[in-house]
Motif scaffolding. Structure first.
Motif, PDB file in Angstrom:
ATOM      1  N   ALA A  39       0.830  -1.208   0.000  1.00 52.84           N
ATOM      2  CA  ALA A  39       0.000   0.000   0.000  1.00 52.84           C
ATOM      3  C   ALA A  39       0.864   1.257   0.000  1.00 52.84           C
ATOM      4  N   LEU A  40       1.934   1.244   0.788  1.00 49.27           N
ATOM      5  CA  LEU A  40       2.829   2.404   0.829  1.00 49.27           C
ATOM      6  C   LEU A  40       3.491   2.624  -0.531  1.00 49.27           C
ATOM      7  N   LEU A  41       4.010   1.566  -1.112  1.00 49.95           N
ATOM      8  CA  LEU A  41       4.687   1.696  -2.409  1.00 49.95           C
ATOM      9  C   LEU A  41       3.716   2.108  -3.506  1.00 49.95           C
ATOM     10  N   VAL A  42       2.520   1.533  -3.518  1.00 54.54           N
ATOM     11  CA  VAL A  42       1.528   1.882  -4.534  1.00 54.54           C
ATOM     12  C   VAL A  42       1.087   3.337  -4.362  1.00 54.54           C
ATOM     13  N   GLY A  43       0.820   3.746  -3.127  1.00 50.96           N
ATOM     14  CA  GLY A  43       0.381   5.114  -2.880  1.00 50.96           C
ATOM     15  C   GLY A  43       1.424   6.139  -3.282  1.00 50.96           C
ATOM     16  N   VAL A  44       2.644   5.940  -2.829  1.00 51.47           N
ATOM     17  CA  VAL A  44       3.718   6.897  -3.139  1.00 51.47           C
ATOM     18  C   VAL A  44       4.056   6.855  -4.631  1.00 51.47           C
ATOM     19  N   ALA A  45       4.143   5.659  -5.203  1.00 52.97           N
ATOM     20  CA  ALA A  45       4.472   5.558  -6.630  1.00 52.97           C
ATOM     21  C   ALA A  45       3.384   6.198  -7.491  1.00 52.97           C
ATOM     22  N   ALA A  46       2.133   5.942  -7.186  1.00 58.74           N
ATOM     23  CA  ALA A  46       1.039   6.536  -7.965  1.00 58.74           C
ATOM     24  C   ALA A  46       1.080   8.055  -7.869  1.00 58.74           C
ATOM     25  N   TYR A  47       1.281   8.571  -6.672  1.00 64.80           N
ATOM     26  CA  TYR A  47       1.346  10.008  -6.457  1.00 64.80           C
ATOM     27  C   TYR A  47       2.495  10.614  -7.273  1.00 64.80           C
ATOM     28  N   LEU A  48       3.670   9.992  -7.180  1.00 64.97           N
ATOM     29  CA  LEU A  48       4.848  10.533  -7.877  1.00 64.97           C
ATOM     30  C   LEU A  48       4.744  10.394  -9.392  1.00 64.97           C
ATOM     31  N   ILE A  49       4.189   9.291  -9.857  1.00 63.83           N
ATOM     32  CA  ILE A  49       4.004   9.119 -11.309  1.00 63.83           C
ATOM     33  C   ILE A  49       2.996  10.144 -11.822  1.00 63.83           C
ATOM     34  N   GLY A  50       1.911  10.336 -11.063  1.00 70.81           N
ATOM     35  CA  GLY A  50       0.939  11.359 -11.449  1.00 70.81           C
ATOM     36  C   GLY A  50       1.562  12.743 -11.464  1.00 70.81           C
ATOM     37  N   LEU A  51       2.391  13.001 -10.474  1.00 71.82           N
ATOM     38  CA  LEU A  51       3.058  14.305 -10.390  1.00 71.82           C
ATOM     39  C   LEU A  51       4.039  14.493 -11.543  1.00 71.82           C
ATOM     40  N   PHE A  52       4.772  13.440 -11.870  1.00 68.49           N
ATOM     41  CA  PHE A  52       5.739  13.517 -12.971  1.00 68.49           C
ATOM     42  C   PHE A  52       5.029  13.796 -14.299  1.00 68.49           C
ATOM     43  N   PHE A  65       5.249  17.661  -4.032  1.00 68.08           N
ATOM     44  CA  PHE A  65       6.239  16.688  -3.567  1.00 68.08           C
ATOM     45  C   PHE A  65       6.619  16.970  -2.111  1.00 68.08           C
ATOM     46  N   ALA A  66       6.874  18.242  -1.803  1.00 62.42           N
ATOM     47  CA  ALA A  66       7.247  18.616  -0.424  1.00 62.42           C
ATOM     48  C   ALA A  66       6.125  18.311   0.554  1.00 62.42           C
ATOM     49  N   VAL A  67       4.884  18.535   0.141  1.00 62.98           N
ATOM     50  CA  VAL A  67       3.745  18.232   1.014  1.00 62.98           C
ATOM     51  C   VAL A  67       3.669  16.723   1.279  1.00 62.98           C
ATOM     52  N   LEU A  68       3.931  15.904   0.271  1.00 67.85           N
ATOM     53  CA  LEU A  68       3.920  14.453   0.472  1.00 67.85           C
ATOM     54  C   LEU A  68       4.997  14.029   1.462  1.00 67.85           C
ATOM     55  N   VAL A  69       6.215  14.496   1.259  1.00 69.35           N
ATOM     56  CA  VAL A  69       7.322  14.123   2.147  1.00 69.35           C
ATOM     57  C   VAL A  69       7.052  14.608   3.567  1.00 69.35           C
ATOM     58  N   PHE A  70       6.600  15.831   3.701  1.00 74.69           N
ATOM     59  CA  PHE A  70       6.264  16.395   5.008  1.00 74.69           C
ATOM     60  C   PHE A  70       5.151  15.587   5.676  1.00 74.69           C
ATOM     61  N   GLY A  71       4.136  15.231   4.908  1.00 69.42           N
ATOM     62  CA  GLY A  71       3.024  14.446   5.452  1.00 69.42           C
ATOM     63  C   GLY A  71       3.445  13.065   5.909  1.00 69.42           C
ATOM     64  N   GLY A 129      -5.465  13.508  -3.864  1.00 69.89           N
ATOM     65  CA  GLY A 129      -5.961  13.407  -2.493  1.00 69.89           C
ATOM     66  C   GLY A 129      -5.987  11.975  -1.989  1.00 69.89           C
ATOM     67  N   MET A 130      -6.486  11.065  -2.798  1.00 65.81           N
ATOM     68  CA  MET A 130      -6.588   9.667  -2.373  1.00 65.81           C
ATOM     69  C   MET A 130      -5.218   9.001  -2.262  1.00 65.81           C
ATOM     70  N   SER A 131      -4.330   9.270  -3.194  1.00 64.04           N
ATOM     71  CA  SER A 131      -2.998   8.661  -3.107  1.00 64.04           C
ATOM     72  C   SER A 131      -2.222   9.246  -1.931  1.00 64.04           C
ATOM     73  N   PHE A 132      -2.469  10.510  -1.597  1.00 59.94           N
ATOM     74  CA  PHE A 132      -1.838  11.137  -0.435  1.00 59.94           C
ATOM     75  C   PHE A 132      -2.319  10.461   0.854  1.00 59.94           C
ATOM     76  N   VAL A 133      -3.622  10.311   0.985  1.00 59.36           N
ATOM     77  CA  VAL A 133      -4.189   9.683   2.188  1.00 59.36           C
ATOM     78  C   VAL A 133      -3.743   8.223   2.295  1.00 59.36           C
ATOM     79  N   LEU A 134      -3.745   7.490   1.173  1.00 57.19           N
ATOM     80  CA  LEU A 134      -3.276   6.099   1.184  1.00 57.19           C
ATOM     81  C   LEU A 134      -1.832   6.031   1.645  1.00 57.19           C
ATOM     82  N   SER A 135      -1.009   6.925   1.160  1.00 57.64           N
ATOM     83  CA  SER A 135       0.406   6.936   1.534  1.00 57.64           C
ATOM     84  C   SER A 135       0.591   7.220   3.018  1.00 57.64           C
ATOM     85  N   LEU A 136      -0.147   8.187   3.555  1.00 60.25           N
ATOM     86  CA  LEU A 136      -0.052   8.500   4.988  1.00 60.25           C
ATOM     87  C   LEU A 136      -0.478   7.312   5.836  1.00 60.25           C
ATOM     88  N   PHE A 137      -1.615   6.735   5.505  1.00 57.86           N
ATOM     89  CA  PHE A 137      -2.109   5.593   6.277  1.00 57.86           C
ATOM     90  C   PHE A 137      -1.136   4.420   6.197  1.00 57.86           C
TER      91      PHE A 137
END
Length: 156
Positions: A39-52, A65-71, A129-137
């Protein structure tokens, strides 16, 4: 004769493929550990791929990106502080408060950023929003699993 029986019993245990591996009390199952990491890898990877692949300016990408790392850091820090406090490990009120504040700020920054992003479609906002929340959880769960496994090893 008892030695022969013990050898036979040991051999029988080794050949039984359905035999469960003994876990220590409180230790998470390998399936739960794997699901948490996935879940962590999918959430972070999806977020970063979407961002890229996003068509936003580089400074906007840096913001998200900074908000994700900070979160992620804030979520793990808060989980540790809450767990320490629950287990009677001393946690200063200032650290506990800052941990809560940091998590609330990171979630707020994500929400405010997505709300004000005029160049992002509504579906993309939901994706971030969803990939951010998934990554945090998932980060909280991975940290909890690491802590539980460490605690189970220390009990031996």
């Amino acid at each position: 004769m008892s030695n022969d029986n013990e050898v036979l019993l040991d051999k029988g245990k080794q050949k039984d493929p359905k035999m469960k591996v003994a876990r220590k009390e409180g230790e998470p199952t390998p399936a739960f550990i794997g699901a948490s990491w996935a879940a962590l890898l999918v959430g972070v990877a999806a977020y970063l791929i979407g961002l890229f692949n996003a068509s936003m300016q580089l400074n906007e990408k840096g913001y998200y990106f900074a908000v994700l790392v900070f979160g992620l850091y804030a979520a793990v820090s808060l989980q540790k502080a809450v767990r320490d406090k629950d287990e009677g490990i001393p946690v200063t009120n200032i650290y506990y408060g800052i941990s809560w504040f940091a998590l609330i700020v990171s979630i707020s920054l994500m929400g405010i950023g997505l709300f004000n992003a005029g160049s992002i479609d509504l579906s993309e906002k939901g994706f971030y929003g969803m990939s951010f929340v998934l990554s945090l959880f998932a980060a909280i769960t991975v940290q909890k699993n690491i802590r539980d496994a460490q605690r189970a090893r220390e009990r031996d």
